[in-house]
Design a protein around this motif. Structure first.
Motif, PDB file in Angstrom:
ATOM      1  N   CYS A  14      -3.230   2.801  -7.426  1.00 28.51           N
ATOM      2  CA  CYS A  14      -2.663   2.826  -6.070  1.00 28.51           C
ATOM      3  C   CYS A  14      -2.374   1.418  -5.540  1.00 28.51           C
ATOM      4  CB  CYS A  14      -3.588   3.565  -5.115  1.00 28.51           C
ATOM      5  SG  CYS A  14      -3.714   5.326  -5.492  1.00 28.51           S
ATOM      6  N   ARG A  15      -3.234   0.477  -5.844  1.00 28.42           N
ATOM      7  CA  ARG A  15      -3.034  -0.902  -5.365  1.00 28.42           C
ATOM      8  C   ARG A  15      -1.715  -1.474  -5.888  1.00 28.42           C
ATOM      9  NH1 ARG A  15      -7.623  -5.286  -4.803  1.00 28.42           N
ATOM     10  NH2 ARG A  15      -8.282  -3.539  -3.535  1.00 28.42           N
ATOM     11  N   GLU A  16      -1.436  -1.278  -7.161  1.00 30.53           N
ATOM     12  CA  GLU A  16      -0.191  -1.768  -7.755  1.00 30.53           C
ATOM     13  C   GLU A  16       1.005  -1.000  -7.199  1.00 30.53           C
ATOM     14  OE1 GLU A  16       2.404  -3.987 -10.255  1.00 30.53           O
ATOM     15  OE2 GLU A  16       0.444  -4.342  -9.396  1.00 30.53           O
ATOM     16  N   ALA A  17       0.838   0.289  -6.976  1.00 30.94           N
ATOM     17  CA  ALA A  17       1.921   1.095  -6.409  1.00 30.94           C
ATOM     18  C   ALA A  17       2.292   0.591  -5.013  1.00 30.94           C
ATOM     19  CB  ALA A  17       1.524   2.567  -6.358  1.00 30.94           C
ATOM     20  N   THR A  18       1.292   0.289  -4.188  1.00 25.62           N
ATOM     21  CA  THR A  18       1.610  -0.212  -2.841  1.00 25.62           C
ATOM     22  C   THR A  18       2.235  -1.595  -2.910  1.00 25.62           C
ATOM     23  OG1 THR A  18      -0.668  -0.979  -2.546  1.00 25.62           O
ATOM     24  CG2 THR A  18      -0.105   1.165  -1.607  1.00 25.62           C
ATOM     25  N   ARG A  19       1.845  -2.401  -3.892  1.00 23.94           N
ATOM     26  CA  ARG A  19       2.489  -3.711  -4.064  1.00 23.94           C
ATOM     27  C   ARG A  19       3.964  -3.525  -4.391  1.00 23.94           C
ATOM     28  NH1 ARG A  19       4.162  -7.392  -7.590  1.00 23.94           N
ATOM     29  NH2 ARG A  19       3.774  -6.123  -9.417  1.00 23.94           N
ATOM     30  N   LEU A  20       4.277  -2.571  -5.268  1.00 20.31           N
ATOM     31  CA  LEU A  20       5.669  -2.314  -5.617  1.00 20.31           C
ATOM     32  C   LEU A  20       6.445  -1.743  -4.431  1.00 20.31           C
ATOM     33  CD1 LEU A  20       5.365  -0.862  -9.236  1.00 20.31           C
ATOM     34  CD2 LEU A  20       6.203  -3.123  -8.540  1.00 20.31           C
ATOM     35  N   MET A  59       2.479  11.971  -8.535  1.00 20.29           N
ATOM     36  CA  MET A  59       1.122  12.484  -8.685  1.00 20.29           C
ATOM     37  C   MET A  59       0.176  12.116  -7.545  1.00 20.29           C
ATOM     38  SD  MET A  59       0.481  11.884 -12.725  1.00 20.29           S
ATOM     39  CE  MET A  59       1.212  10.279 -12.869  1.00 20.29           C
ATOM     40  N   CYS A  60       0.566  11.208  -6.660  1.00 23.06           N
ATOM     41  CA  CYS A  60      -0.364  10.694  -5.648  1.00 23.06           C
ATOM     42  C   CYS A  60       0.171  10.942  -4.241  1.00 23.06           C
ATOM     43  CB  CYS A  60      -0.607   9.202  -5.886  1.00 23.06           C
ATOM     44  SG  CYS A  60      -1.794   8.478  -4.749  1.00 23.06           S
ATOM     45  N   SER A  61      -0.394  11.905  -3.564  1.00 25.30           N
ATOM     46  CA  SER A  61       0.082  12.240  -2.222  1.00 25.30           C
ATOM     47  C   SER A  61      -0.214  11.131  -1.215  1.00 25.30           C
ATOM     48  CB  SER A  61      -0.527  13.559  -1.748  1.00 25.30           C
ATOM     49  OG  SER A  61      -1.936  13.452  -1.669  1.00 25.30           O
ATOM     50  N   ALA A  62      -1.298  10.392  -1.391  1.00 20.03           N
ATOM     51  CA  ALA A  62      -1.616   9.295  -0.470  1.00 20.03           C
ATOM     52  C   ALA A  62      -0.560   8.196  -0.572  1.00 20.03           C
ATOM     53  CB  ALA A  62      -3.001   8.733  -0.768  1.00 20.03           C
ATOM     54  N   CYS A  63      -0.136   7.882  -1.772  1.00 15.56           N
ATOM     55  CA  CYS A  63       0.892   6.849  -1.943  1.00 15.56           C
ATOM     56  C   CYS A  63       2.263   7.346  -1.487  1.00 15.56           C
ATOM     57  CB  CYS A  63       0.926   6.355  -3.385  1.00 15.56           C
ATOM     58  SG  CYS A  63      -0.457   5.241  -3.759  1.00 15.56           S
ATOM     59  N   ARG A  64       2.534   8.653  -1.619  1.00 16.48           N
ATOM     60  CA  ARG A  64       3.792   9.192  -1.078  1.00 16.48           C
ATOM     61  C   ARG A  64       3.830   8.994   0.435  1.00 16.48           C
ATOM     62  NH1 ARG A  64       2.857  13.304  -4.850  1.00 16.48           N
ATOM     63  NH2 ARG A  64       2.087  14.733  -3.255  1.00 16.48           N
ATOM     64  N   CYS A  66       2.216   6.691   2.086  1.00  9.94           N
ATOM     65  CA  CYS A  66       2.360   5.249   2.285  1.00  9.94           C
ATOM     66  C   CYS A  66       3.821   4.823   2.098  1.00  9.94           C
ATOM     67  CB  CYS A  66       1.455   4.506   1.310  1.00  9.94           C
ATOM     68  SG  CYS A  66       1.472   2.720   1.496  1.00  9.94           S
ATOM     69  N   ALA A  67       4.492   5.363   1.096  1.00 11.18           N
ATOM     70  CA  ALA A  67       5.895   5.040   0.841  1.00 11.18           C
ATOM     71  C   ALA A  67       6.768   5.453   2.027  1.00 11.18           C
ATOM     72  CB  ALA A  67       6.377   5.720  -0.437  1.00 11.18           C
ATOM     73  N   ARG A  68       6.488   6.618   2.606  1.00  8.92           N
ATOM     74  CA  ARG A  68       7.248   7.053   3.789  1.00  8.92           C
ATOM     75  C   ARG A  68       7.018   6.086   4.946  1.00  8.92           C
ATOM     76  NH1 ARG A  68       5.532  12.140   1.871  1.00  8.92           N
ATOM     77  NH2 ARG A  68       3.781  12.142   3.320  1.00  8.92           N
ATOM     78  N   GLN A  69       5.795   5.593   5.095  1.00 10.85           N
ATOM     79  CA  GLN A  69       5.493   4.653   6.167  1.00 10.85           C
ATOM     80  C   GLN A  69       6.196   3.315   5.937  1.00 10.85           C
ATOM     81  OE1 GLN A  69       1.223   4.689   6.100  1.00 10.85           O
ATOM     82  NE2 GLN A  69       1.097   6.528   7.368  1.00 10.85           N
ATOM     83  N   PHE A  70       6.212   2.829   4.694  1.00  9.53           N
ATOM     84  CA  PHE A  70       6.947   1.602   4.378  1.00  9.53           C
ATOM     85  C   PHE A  70       8.425   1.769   4.729  1.00  9.53           C
ATOM     86  CE2 PHE A  70       3.577  -0.045   1.470  1.00  9.53           C
ATOM     87  CZ  PHE A  70       3.594  -1.369   1.870  1.00  9.53           C
ATOM     88  N   ASP A  71       9.010   2.897   4.332  1.00 12.56           N
ATOM     89  CA  ASP A  71      10.428   3.144   4.617  1.00 12.56           C
ATOM     90  C   ASP A  71      10.690   3.203   6.120  1.00 12.56           C
ATOM     91  OD1 ASP A  71      11.007   3.190   1.905  1.00 12.56           O
ATOM     92  OD2 ASP A  71      10.978   5.382   1.776  1.00 12.56           O
ATOM     93  N   LEU A  72       9.807   3.861   6.855  1.00  6.93           N
ATOM     94  CA  LEU A  72       9.959   3.955   8.304  1.00  6.93           C
ATOM     95  C   LEU A  72       9.868   2.568   8.950  1.00  6.93           C
ATOM     96  CD1 LEU A  72      10.226   5.632  10.891  1.00  6.93           C
ATOM     97  CD2 LEU A  72       7.733   5.873  10.865  1.00  6.93           C
ATOM     98  N   LEU A  73       8.890   1.779   8.549  1.00  6.49           N
ATOM     99  CA  LEU A  73       8.756   0.430   9.095  1.00  6.49           C
ATOM    100  C   LEU A  73       9.976  -0.422   8.777  1.00  6.49           C
ATOM    101  CD1 LEU A  73       5.001  -0.319   8.366  1.00  6.49           C
ATOM    102  CD2 LEU A  73       6.073  -0.039  10.610  1.00  6.49           C
ATOM    103  N   HIS A  74      10.510  -0.281   7.579  1.00  4.38           N
ATOM    104  CA  HIS A  74      11.701  -1.036   7.197  1.00  4.38           C
ATOM    105  C   HIS A  74      12.895  -0.639   8.070  1.00  4.38           C
ATOM    106  CE1 HIS A  74      14.203  -3.442   4.578  1.00  4.38           C
ATOM    107  NE2 HIS A  74      15.036  -2.424   4.474  1.00  4.38           N
ATOM    108  N   LYS A  75      13.078   0.664   8.296  1.00  8.51           N
ATOM    109  CA  LYS A  75      14.179   1.133   9.138  1.00  8.51           C
ATOM    110  C   LYS A  75      14.025   0.657  10.576  1.00  8.51           C
ATOM    111  CE  LYS A  75      15.190   5.163   6.379  1.00  8.51           C
ATOM    112  NZ  LYS A  75      15.009   6.583   6.192  1.00  8.51           N
ATOM    113  N   ILE A  76      12.806   0.705  11.102  1.00  8.62           N
ATOM    114  CA  ILE A  76      12.559   0.224  12.463  1.00  8.62           C
ATOM    115  C   ILE A  76      12.880  -1.267  12.548  1.00  8.62           C
ATOM    116  CG2 ILE A  76      10.743  -0.260  14.157  1.00  8.62           C
ATOM    117  CD1 ILE A  76       9.436   2.408  13.249  1.00  8.62           C
TER     118      ILE A  76
END
Length: 71
Positions: free
Chosen positions: A4-10, A33-38, A40-50
């Motif tokens: 998960c740490r590497e996934a959030t870095r990416l 496979m990881c709902s927590a990282c999914r 997190c990815a939605r939150q990254f995308d939302l922050l980027h759009k904002i």
């Protein structure tokens, strides 16, 4: 397999530059496979759009030195 740490870095890197094919593939597999990282990815995308819509945000990484100066 990414941890998960590497996934959030990416996910963070993805906001600044295009990921390589290997990075994209590894991240896609991990997210499948990881709902927590999914989430997190939605939150990254939302922050980027904002951030793109914020008036003080630079329009691109190639802006000619315009920086936000707080008053």
């Amino acid at each position: 397999m990414l941890m998960c740490r590497e996934a959030t870095r990416l996910m963070s890197l993805k906001q600044d530059r295009a990921l390589t094919f290997r990075e994209r593939t590894a991240l896609r597999i991990h997210l499948s496979m990881c709902s927590a990282c999914r989430a997190c990815a939605r939150q990254f995308d939302l922050l980027h759009k904002i951030g793109e819509h914020h008036p003080a945000a630079p329009k691109s990484s190639t802006d000619s030195g315009s920086h936000y100066e707080p008053r």
